[in-house]
Scaffold this active site. Structure first.
Site, mmCIF file in Angstrom:
data_model
loop_
_atom_site.group_PDB
_atom_site.id
_atom_site.type_symbol
_atom_site.label_atom_id
_atom_site.label_comp_id
_atom_site.label_asym_id
_atom_site.label_seq_id
_atom_site.Cartn_x
_atom_site.Cartn_y
_atom_site.Cartn_z
ATOM 1 N N GLN A 62 0.384 -1.916 6.472
ATOM 2 C CA GLN A 62 0.772 -0.496 6.979
ATOM 3 C C GLN A 62 -0.031 -0.564 8.700
ATOM 4 O O GLN A 62 0.278 0.671 8.688
ATOM 5 C CB GLN A 62 -0.221 -0.110 5.850
ATOM 6 C CG GLN A 62 0.758 0.621 4.715
ATOM 7 C CD GLN A 62 -0.442 -0.990 3.131
ATOM 8 O OE1 GLN A 62 -1.265 -2.081 3.629
ATOM 9 N NE2 GLN A 62 -0.589 -0.299 2.016
ATOM 10 N N ARG B 20 4.061 6.728 0.942
ATOM 11 C CA ARG B 20 3.067 5.903 -0.029
ATOM 12 C C ARG B 20 1.931 7.114 0.721
ATOM 13 O O ARG B 20 1.829 7.999 1.907
ATOM 14 C CB ARG B 20 2.573 4.682 0.683
ATOM 15 C CG ARG B 20 3.680 3.651 1.197
ATOM 16 C CD ARG B 20 3.153 3.820 2.975
ATOM 17 N NE ARG B 20 1.440 3.786 3.281
ATOM 18 C CZ ARG B 20 0.566 4.313 3.811
ATOM 19 N NH1 ARG B 20 1.523 5.219 4.536
ATOM 20 N NH2 ARG B 20 -0.484 4.636 4.453
ATOM 21 N N GLY B 21 0.832 6.402 0.458
ATOM 22 C CA GLY B 21 -0.630 6.896 1.598
ATOM 23 C C GLY B 21 -1.166 8.645 0.282
ATOM 24 O O GLY B 21 0.293 8.895 -0.379
ATOM 25 N N ALA B 22 -2.101 8.293 -0.130
ATOM 26 C CA ALA B 22 -2.419 9.993 -1.143
ATOM 27 C C ALA B 22 -1.532 10.919 -0.950
ATOM 28 O O ALA B 22 -1.306 12.037 -2.000
ATOM 29 C CB ALA B 22 -3.931 9.711 -1.750
ATOM 30 N N ASP C 99 -8.276 6.946 -1.223
ATOM 31 C CA ASP C 99 -7.064 7.106 -2.451
ATOM 32 C C ASP C 99 -7.701 8.271 -3.863
ATOM 33 O O ASP C 99 -7.182 8.706 -4.335
ATOM 34 C CB ASP C 99 -5.832 6.386 -2.799
ATOM 35 C CG ASP C 99 -5.380 5.631 -1.804
ATOM 36 O OD1 ASP C 99 -6.207 4.410 -0.338
ATOM 37 O OD2 ASP C 99 -4.901 5.444 -1.396
ATOM 38 N N ASN D 12 -10.347 3.510 -1.670
ATOM 39 C CA ASN D 12 -9.648 2.801 -0.451
ATOM 40 C C ASN D 12 -8.545 1.334 -0.581
ATOM 41 O O ASN D 12 -8.889 0.632 -1.049
ATOM 42 C CB ASN D 12 -10.173 3.015 0.508
ATOM 43 C CG ASN D 12 -9.128 3.460 2.221
ATOM 44 O OD1 ASN D 12 -8.428 3.962 1.524
ATOM 45 N ND2 ASN D 12 -9.622 2.814 2.880
ATOM 46 N N LYS D 13 -7.718 1.259 0.291
ATOM 47 C CA LYS D 13 -7.359 -0.171 0.366
ATOM 48 C C LYS D 13 -7.609 -1.527 0.519
ATOM 49 O O LYS D 13 -9.065 -1.342 1.468
ATOM 50 C CB LYS D 13 -6.597 -0.009 2.155
ATOM 51 C CG LYS D 13 -5.077 -0.457 2.436
ATOM 52 C CD LYS D 13 -4.632 -1.183 1.215
ATOM 53 C CE LYS D 13 -3.534 -0.499 0.355
ATOM 54 N NZ LYS D 13 -2.875 -0.238 -0.877
HETATM 55 O O1 MRU Z 1 -0.832 1.486 -1.092
HETATM 56 P P1 MRU Z 1 -1.027 2.718 0.346
HETATM 57 O O2 MRU Z 1 -0.049 2.544 1.302
HETATM 58 O O3 MRU Z 1 -0.549 4.267 -0.507
HETATM 59 O O4 MRU Z 1 -2.468 2.589 0.180
HETATM 60 C C1 MRU Z 1 -3.040 4.082 1.266
HETATM 61 C C2 MRU Z 1 -4.536 4.048 1.670
HETATM 62 O O5 MRU Z 1 -5.122 3.290 0.910
HETATM 63 C C3 MRU Z 1 -4.751 4.855 2.914
HETATM 64 O O6 MRU Z 1 -5.735 4.484 3.133
HETATM 65 C C4 MRU Z 1 -5.408 6.092 1.770
HETATM 66 O O7 MRU Z 1 -4.288 7.029 0.809
HETATM 67 C C5 MRU Z 1 -5.965 7.404 2.793
HETATM 68 S S1 MRU Z 1 -4.283 8.165 3.236
HETATM 69 C C6 MRU Z 1 -4.777 9.831 4.146
#
Ligand code: MRU
Length: 362
Positions: free
Chosen positions: A201, A53-55, A242, A252-253
């Site tokens: 997370q 996960r993470g963009a 994201d 973002n999250k």
């Molecule tokens: O749902 P996730 O864990 O994929 O969400 C991740 C985030 O919101 C991060 O802050 C975002 O992807 C930036 S990662 C460098």
């Protein structure tokens, strides 16, 4: 990133030359398990279930997923179907759609027989590029930390939300890259880590990787940040994103927006660290970003390790209640002090972004 002293990326090609290895993030922090992707279906599952996960990381994983799909069928139709399925796995992070579109366009120019090996090559290049981008974000971001450190005694207190760390990218992370570089320079730091319900997370991943890197940190539940900011216990916030619009709105999250509001109210600088591929140049308004809604069970059940070491999920809901699980929110550009990119730091505005990415003008 070092885990127990051994250097790791979050995704790599297996020694057999075709399988793709990932760190299964659903098992952290309690178990460090390397999982293997062998098919398109494995890849879609890994992205959807958040093993990765993470963009930035889901973009690179999708590129490898295309390579795995083409091992079975490299025709135009199979390529299109694989790309559509990968993009649908998670809708909010634009890196996923960007990576898939880029790889597909490159492959369509090639004869079918050359496509699978070219896809592996493109995925590997994308992984290297992401690591380099994050390193560069760190170089710019550390200057902000140094400037704050020069004006105070004691550690620089940073608040972060979710995991925009090495585990969300290939290496370094976005929000954490400045932190790791500052730590390497010997700066005194302390990170407030938002737990980040419902997937935790922050508690599970950010705390894990900061701990592995020896960065002093404290995990807090999601609603503590405002209180800390009111009491001068946060010098700055740094979060990831994201998808960032061409005008600087940041998705973002879920919960990021509330931290930005609290930071604004208390005069705490609020920075967003982002790689260029996270900017959606086709969108101006953050309200147009598709917000992923995830299964309600992530809210209903709390997953973790019991005192006797078993992994369990426990029901925390009153019987009959319904749940909503919005995974992301949008922070308007006006609440953002600056965007830390691989090309420098800019205002969260169209002018600021175009100053760093002039090739996107017009
Ligand atoms: O749902 P996730 O864990 O994929 O969400 C991740 C985030 O919101 C991060 O802050 C975002 O992807 C930036 S990662 C460098």
């Amino acid at each position: 990133m070092k885990i127990d002293g051994k250097p790791y990326r979050t995704i790599w090609l297996n020694d057999d030359g075709w399988g793709v290895d990932i760190i299964d993030q659903t098992r952290l922090p309690h178990e460090f398990i390397v999982a293997r992707l062998e098919t398109l279906e494995d890849t879609i599952y890994a992205i959807g279930d958040m093993q990765v996960r993470g963009a930035p990381l889901i973009g690179v994983t999708a590129a490898y997923g295309i390579a795995l799909a083409l091992r079975t069928d490299a025709g135009d139709q199979a390529l299109a179907a694989a790309c559509d399925k990968l993009v649908a796995a998670r809708p909010t992070a634009v890196n996923l759609a960007w990576a898939v579109k880029f790889v597909r366009a490159q492959l369509l120019r090639l004869p079918e027989g050359d496509r699978a090996s070219a896809a592996y090559q493109l995925a590997a290049e994308m992984a290297d590029e992401d690591a380099e981008i994050c390193r560069s974000i760190g170089r710019y971001g550390v200057k902000i930390l140094e400037s704050i450190a020069s004006k105070k005694t004691g550690p620089v207190n940073i608040l972060t939300h979710c995991n925009a760390g090495a585990l969300a990218t290939v290496e370094w992370g976005t929000a954490t890259a400045p932190i790791y570089m500052a730590q390497a320079k010997g700066m005194k730091l302390h990170v407030w880590v938002d737990e980040t319900r419902p997937r935790n997370q922050g508690a599970a991943l950010t705390a894990y990787e900061l701990g592995q890197a020896g960065v002093e940190h404290t995990v807090i539940v999601d609603n503590v940040g405002g209180h800390l900011m009111q009491n001068d216990m946060v010098d700055l916030c740094i979060v990831g994103t994201d998808r960032t619009t061409a005008s600087g709105d940041v998705c973002n999250k879920i919960g990021t927006y509330l931290k930005a509001l609290a930071a604004h109210d208390n005069g705490v600088p609020f920075y967003v660290a982002l790689p260029g591929p996270t900017i959606d140049w086709n969108l101006e308004n953050g309200a147009d970003i598709p917000i992923e809604q995830r299964p309600g069970d992530e809210v209903k059940y709390l997953a973790g390790r019991t005192r006797d070491g078993k992994m369990e999920a426990v029901d925390i809901l009153a019987p009959g209640s319904s749940v909503a699980n919005y995974a992301f929110d949008v922070t308007p550009a006006k609440y953002i002090t600056g965007l830390i990119t691989e090309r420098g730091v800019c205002a969260a505005s169209k002018k600021g972004l175009l100053g760093l990415y002039p090739e996107q003008a017009g």
